[in-house]
Design a protein around this motif. Structure first.
Motif, PDB file in Angstrom:
ATOM      1  N   GLU A 198      75.257  52.057 -81.170  1.00 15.46           N
ATOM      2  CA  GLU A 198      75.311  52.872 -79.969  1.00 15.46           C
ATOM      3  C   GLU A 198      76.303  54.019 -80.135  1.00 15.46           C
ATOM      4  OE1 GLU A 198      76.112  50.388 -76.648  1.00 15.46           O
ATOM      5  OE2 GLU A 198      74.402  49.054 -77.010  1.00 15.46           O
ATOM      6  N   LYS A 199      76.309  54.904 -79.149  1.00 15.56           N
ATOM      7  CA  LYS A 199      77.141  56.092 -79.240  1.00 15.56           C
ATOM      8  C   LYS A 199      78.624  55.747 -79.293  1.00 15.56           C
ATOM      9  CE  LYS A 199      77.380  60.740 -77.286  1.00 15.56           C
ATOM     10  NZ  LYS A 199      76.921  61.627 -76.179  1.00 15.56           N
ATOM     11  N   ASN A 200      79.016  54.623 -78.654  1.00 11.53           N
ATOM     12  CA  ASN A 200      80.416  54.186 -78.662  1.00 11.53           C
ATOM     13  C   ASN A 200      80.716  53.209 -79.801  1.00 11.53           C
ATOM     14  OD1 ASN A 200      78.904  52.106 -77.709  1.00 11.53           O
ATOM     15  ND2 ASN A 200      80.065  51.788 -75.838  1.00 11.53           N
ATOM     16  N   TRP A 201      79.860  53.204 -80.847  1.00  7.71           N
ATOM     17  CA  TRP A 201      80.040  52.399 -82.058  1.00  7.71           C
ATOM     18  C   TRP A 201      79.942  50.901 -81.790  1.00  7.71           C
ATOM     19  CZ3 TRP A 201      79.941  53.851 -87.026  1.00  7.71           C
ATOM     20  CH2 TRP A 201      80.078  55.231 -87.300  1.00  7.71           C
ATOM     21  N   ARG A 202      79.194  50.537 -80.786  1.00  7.59           N
ATOM     22  CA  ARG A 202      78.918  49.121 -80.542  1.00  7.59           C
ATOM     23  C   ARG A 202      77.567  48.761 -81.146  1.00  7.59           C
ATOM     24  NH1 ARG A 202      79.620  47.575 -74.391  1.00  7.59           N
ATOM     25  NH2 ARG A 202      79.005  45.578 -75.319  1.00  7.59           N
ATOM     26  N   LEU A 203      77.455  47.526 -81.623  1.00  7.43           N
ATOM     27  CA  LEU A 203      76.204  47.059 -82.222  1.00  7.43           C
ATOM     28  C   LEU A 203      75.207  46.742 -81.116  1.00  7.43           C
ATOM     29  CD1 LEU A 203      74.830  46.304 -84.912  1.00  7.43           C
ATOM     30  CD2 LEU A 203      75.649  43.975 -84.557  1.00  7.43           C
ATOM     31  N   GLY A 204      74.065  47.437 -81.117  1.00  7.11           N
ATOM     32  CA  GLY A 204      73.054  47.244 -80.084  1.00  7.11           C
ATOM     33  C   GLY A 204      71.825  46.538 -80.612  1.00  7.11           C
ATOM     34  N   LYS A 205      71.229  45.702 -79.767  1.00  8.72           N
ATOM     35  CA  LYS A 205      70.005  44.992 -80.120  1.00  8.72           C
ATOM     36  C   LYS A 205      69.155  44.865 -78.868  1.00  8.72           C
ATOM     37  CE  LYS A 205      69.772  40.511 -80.583  1.00  8.72           C
ATOM     38  NZ  LYS A 205      69.889  39.123 -81.062  1.00  8.72           N
ATOM     39  N   ARG A 206      67.902  45.323 -78.947  1.00  6.55           N
ATOM     40  CA  ARG A 206      67.008  45.284 -77.792  1.00  6.55           C
ATOM     41  C   ARG A 206      65.607  44.876 -78.252  1.00  6.55           C
ATOM     42  NH1 ARG A 206      71.369  46.098 -76.177  1.00  6.55           N
ATOM     43  NH2 ARG A 206      72.100  47.434 -74.469  1.00  6.55           N
ATOM     44  N   VAL A 207      64.955  44.045 -77.454  1.00  4.05           N
ATOM     45  CA  VAL A 207      63.562  43.676 -77.712  1.00  4.05           C
ATOM     46  C   VAL A 207      62.679  44.782 -77.161  1.00  4.05           C
ATOM     47  CG1 VAL A 207      61.746  41.986 -77.299  1.00  4.05           C
ATOM     48  CG2 VAL A 207      64.099  41.213 -77.619  1.00  4.05           C
ATOM     49  N   LEU A 208      61.934  45.438 -78.031  1.00  3.39           N
ATOM     50  CA  LEU A 208      61.089  46.559 -77.618  1.00  3.39           C
ATOM     51  C   LEU A 208      59.697  46.109 -77.186  1.00  3.39           C
ATOM     52  CD1 LEU A 208      61.953  49.241 -80.329  1.00  3.39           C
ATOM     53  CD2 LEU A 208      63.057  48.815 -78.134  1.00  3.39           C
ATOM     54  N   ALA A 209      59.195  45.050 -77.771  1.00  6.30           N
ATOM     55  CA  ALA A 209      57.831  44.636 -77.438  1.00  6.30           C
ATOM     56  C   ALA A 209      57.614  43.172 -77.782  1.00  6.30           C
ATOM     57  CB  ALA A 209      56.816  45.490 -78.196  1.00  6.30           C
ATOM     58  N   PHE A 210      56.797  42.527 -76.979  1.00  2.92           N
ATOM     59  CA  PHE A 210      56.227  41.204 -77.289  1.00  2.92           C
ATOM     60  C   PHE A 210      54.786  41.296 -76.839  1.00  2.92           C
ATOM     61  CE2 PHE A 210      55.130  36.792 -76.639  1.00  2.92           C
ATOM     62  CZ  PHE A 210      55.697  36.190 -77.750  1.00  2.92           C
ATOM     63  N   SER A 211      53.921  41.648 -77.778  1.00  2.00           N
ATOM     64  CA  SER A 211      52.583  42.106 -77.436  1.00  2.00           C
ATOM     65  C   SER A 211      51.514  41.237 -78.075  1.00  2.00           C
ATOM     66  CB  SER A 211      52.408  43.567 -77.892  1.00  2.00           C
ATOM     67  OG  SER A 211      51.118  44.044 -77.626  1.00  2.00           O
ATOM     68  N   PHE A 212      50.412  41.128 -77.361  1.00  2.45           N
ATOM     69  CA  PHE A 212      49.250  40.401 -77.876  1.00  2.45           C
ATOM     70  C   PHE A 212      48.588  41.219 -78.980  1.00  2.45           C
ATOM     71  CE2 PHE A 212      44.583  39.928 -77.672  1.00  2.45           C
ATOM     72  CZ  PHE A 212      44.481  38.602 -78.065  1.00  2.45           C
ATOM     73  N   ILE A 213      48.205  40.545 -80.054  1.00  2.00           N
ATOM     74  CA  ILE A 213      47.518  41.221 -81.145  1.00  2.00           C
ATOM     75  C   ILE A 213      46.244  40.451 -81.466  1.00  2.00           C
ATOM     76  CG2 ILE A 213      49.035  40.011 -82.788  1.00  2.00           C
ATOM     77  CD1 ILE A 213      48.540  42.347 -84.716  1.00  2.00           C
ATOM     78  N   PRO A 214      45.101  41.090 -81.328  1.00  2.00           N
ATOM     79  CA  PRO A 214      43.832  40.381 -81.558  1.00  2.00           C
ATOM     80  C   PRO A 214      43.601  40.161 -83.052  1.00  2.00           C
ATOM     81  CG  PRO A 214      43.425  42.688 -81.062  1.00  2.00           C
ATOM     82  CD  PRO A 214      44.892  42.475 -80.894  1.00  2.00           C
ATOM     83  N   PRO A 215      42.791  39.182 -83.399  1.00  2.00           N
ATOM     84  CA  PRO A 215      42.439  38.988 -84.816  1.00  2.00           C
ATOM     85  C   PRO A 215      41.521  40.095 -85.284  1.00  2.00           C
ATOM     86  CG  PRO A 215      41.227  37.455 -83.402  1.00  2.00           C
ATOM     87  CD  PRO A 215      42.191  38.177 -82.519  1.00  2.00           C
ATOM     88  N   PRO A 216      41.453  40.328 -86.596  1.00  2.00           N
ATOM     89  CA  PRO A 216      42.139  39.607 -87.680  1.00  2.00           C
ATOM     90  C   PRO A 216      43.561  40.127 -87.876  1.00  2.00           C
ATOM     91  CG  PRO A 216      40.730  41.290 -88.603  1.00  2.00           C
ATOM     92  CD  PRO A 216      40.516  41.352 -87.124  1.00  2.00           C
ATOM     93  N   HIS A 217      44.465  39.261 -88.334  1.00  2.00           N
ATOM     94  CA  HIS A 217      45.865  39.633 -88.543  1.00  2.00           C
ATOM     95  C   HIS A 217      46.069  40.082 -89.987  1.00  2.00           C
ATOM     96  CE1 HIS A 217      46.839  36.696 -85.028  1.00  2.00           C
ATOM     97  NE2 HIS A 217      46.255  37.820 -84.625  1.00  2.00           N
TER      98      HIS A 217
END
Length: 525
Positions: free
Chosen positions: A165-184
């Protein structure tokens, strides 16, 4: 006021709650009625302290606002349902509505459709905040991804961003948890990943992606290299999950289980086979004065660390198992003394992998600088046990080393670069490690590593705007400057060590002469 007078003919008043009567003459005042209101037993105290008082951020108690904010109430309710994974029908439960009506009779009850809309509004607002946070992040973004399949064969893909982050902190965010159709397949995963990155507008700011070792992930990475703007043409784009690699390495070594390990597994199964056996084992534990809270651990075939935990718990309860062998004729799987010695060696061998896995699994501290020294510890451990006299340990270490060498070249460079930036290690640790690992060709491999390191540095430095030409010259000559600085640094350290050694010799000589002088002085006088 009541029409009835008292015995002295004075006007009376009566409490409407408890029917208590008091004099109501103007000459007597109203103090008696005021004191009764405070202590009236018929009064209903509906407002309790927790309903009229609240604590602020500093911990002080203050009055709760008299106005009820319905919008804020709906937002808190929507956040509660999302945070605790409650069903949307929760707001329509009769008991919950009764609680809300008791706390505030004017509350407006909402339906599940309304609360769903509130949750979607909160999601849109939080997504906007996260989008602004990613835009303000000064550097590139590292991402991690994984796929899951439900029992119904529905597939889902997750995407997590890791950034400074801008203040030199370690950032972690979940951007997506999405359905994915076959085939994988790799192409399908690459298309889905590109779509998710473009939704957040970070497709040109990706530094690396960390994945497990599935073959479809390798195909996906090769496709993404052509679609994304990457550092060093994507040489450091694909980072394999080190915890997963360790799991594969140990699983390869544990394919052929030693007979002693099989006996420990049977011991645990026997002790947990029935309630009577459990009680008998606890009696043996108490007899040898051991703690009962730890308990025996049974291993799971899909998790190698469960095998280590099983052996570790068995060693802890070794005396109890030996006592159970002496008192239970049906307990025939207890290892003998030689097998216990082998179990101790195997457990000590696996403990290193367990500690490294725990270090890699940290979530509240950076782990990139921990990979190289810990993987190096594993590499040296395998090399040591490949020459072991124990046949089982030697076979296990040899198989593990074959799997280790398969992945070492893929992630050793980026891990070594990360450890160089750690002020506790720097380049000297990499030099020492390469001599241990590569031996005769250590100088050649170290030179290749330095070229990659300086090339990566120059690429980052050239992308940073500068205002002086001297800085550009220093960037172009970075390898020579660093080598010269490193050589000068080692010369200074060597000179200081020599001076310190000479100073200690002179100091000892002066102390000896001084001691001799005082001894002679004491002898003559």
């Amino acid at each position: 006021m009541i029409d009835e007078l008292d015995l002295l003919g004075r006007v009376q008043s009566k409490c409407m709650k408890c029917d208590a009567k008091y004099i109501a003459e103007s000459s007597h005042g109203t103090g008696n009625m005021l004191r009764h209101i405070r202590s009236c037993k018929g009064k209903v105290y509906r407002d309790i302290g927790q309903m009229i008082l609240q604590s602020n951020a500093s911990g002080a108690v203050e009055n709760r606002p008299s106005t009820f904010k319905f919008d804020e109430f709906h937002e808190i309710l929507a956040l509660t349902i999302a945070r605790h994974n409650l069903p949307l029908q929760f707001v329509e439960y009769e008991g919950i509505r009764a609680v809300f009506s008791y706390l505030c009779p004017e509350v407006k009850h909402v339906s599940r459709r309304t609360i769903k809309n509130d949750i979607m509004k909160i999601h849109a607002k939080e997504k906007t905040k996260l989008d602004e946070l990613l835009k303000r992040a000064p550097g590139r973004i590292a991402i991690t991804s994984d796929c899951w399949s439900l029992i119904t064969t529905d597939g889902y893909i997750s995407l997590t961003a890791h950034f400074i982050e801008k203040n030199w902190r370690l950032g972690k965010r979940v951007l997506a948890f999405s359905f994915i159709p076959p085939p994988h397949t790799g192409a399908a995963l690459a298309e889905k990943m590109t779509c998710l990155l473009k939704q957040w507008g970070i497709e040109n700011r990706i530094a690396s992606i960390t994945l497990d070792n599935a073959s479809s992930n390798d195909s996906m990475v090769e496709t993404l290299k052509y679609d994304l703007d990457l550092v060093s043409n994507g040489d450091y784009f694909h980072v394999r999950c080190c915890a997963h690699i360790l799991n594969l390495i140990v699983q390869e070594g544990l394919k052929e289980i030693d007979d002693a390990v099989l006996k420990v597994r049977e011991c645990v199964k026997y002790c947990k086979g029935s309630q009577g056996r459990k009680q008998k084992f606890l009696q043996c534990v108490q007899h040898v004065s051991l703690e009962c809270s730890r308990g025996l651990r049974q291993d799971v075939p899909t998790r190698w660390n469960s095998t280590y935990m099983m052996l570790d718990s068995a060693l802890f309860y070794k005396k109890a198992l030996l006592h159970m062998k002496a008192t239970d004729a049906n307990f025939v799987h207890c290892p003998n003394s030689d097998e216990w010695n082998r179990i101790e060696k195997i457990c000590k061998f696996l403990s290193v992998f367990h500690e490294v896995t725990l270090a890699f699994s940290g979530t509240k501290y950076p782990t990139s600088n921990l990979y190289f020294p810990n993987v190096l510890k594993v590499r040296l451990l395998l090399k040591e046990h490949m020459g072991s006299a124990d046949r089982f340990l030697k076979t296990m270490a040899t198989k593990m080393n074959e799997k280790f060498e398969k992945y070492w070249s893929d992630f050793s460079t980026i891990m070594a670069i990360a450890v160089v930036f750690d002020p506790r290690y720097k380049l000297q640790v990499v030099e020492w490690a390469y001599k241990k690992v590569y031996e005769q060709i250590a100088d050649f491999e170290l030179e290749l590593f330095k070229n990659k390191l300086f090339s990566l540095y120059n690429e980052y430095a050239s992308s940073t705007p500068t205002s002086t030409t001297k800085h550009d010259e220093n960037v172009r000559n970075a390898p020579a400057i660093v080598d010269q600085a490193s050589d000068s640094y080692m010369e200074v350290i060597y000179t200081l060590k020599v001076l310190f050694f000479q100073f200690n010799i002179i100091k000892c000589y002066c102390l000896f002469k001084l001691f001799t002088f005082f001894s002679l002085l004491f002898f003559f006088f």
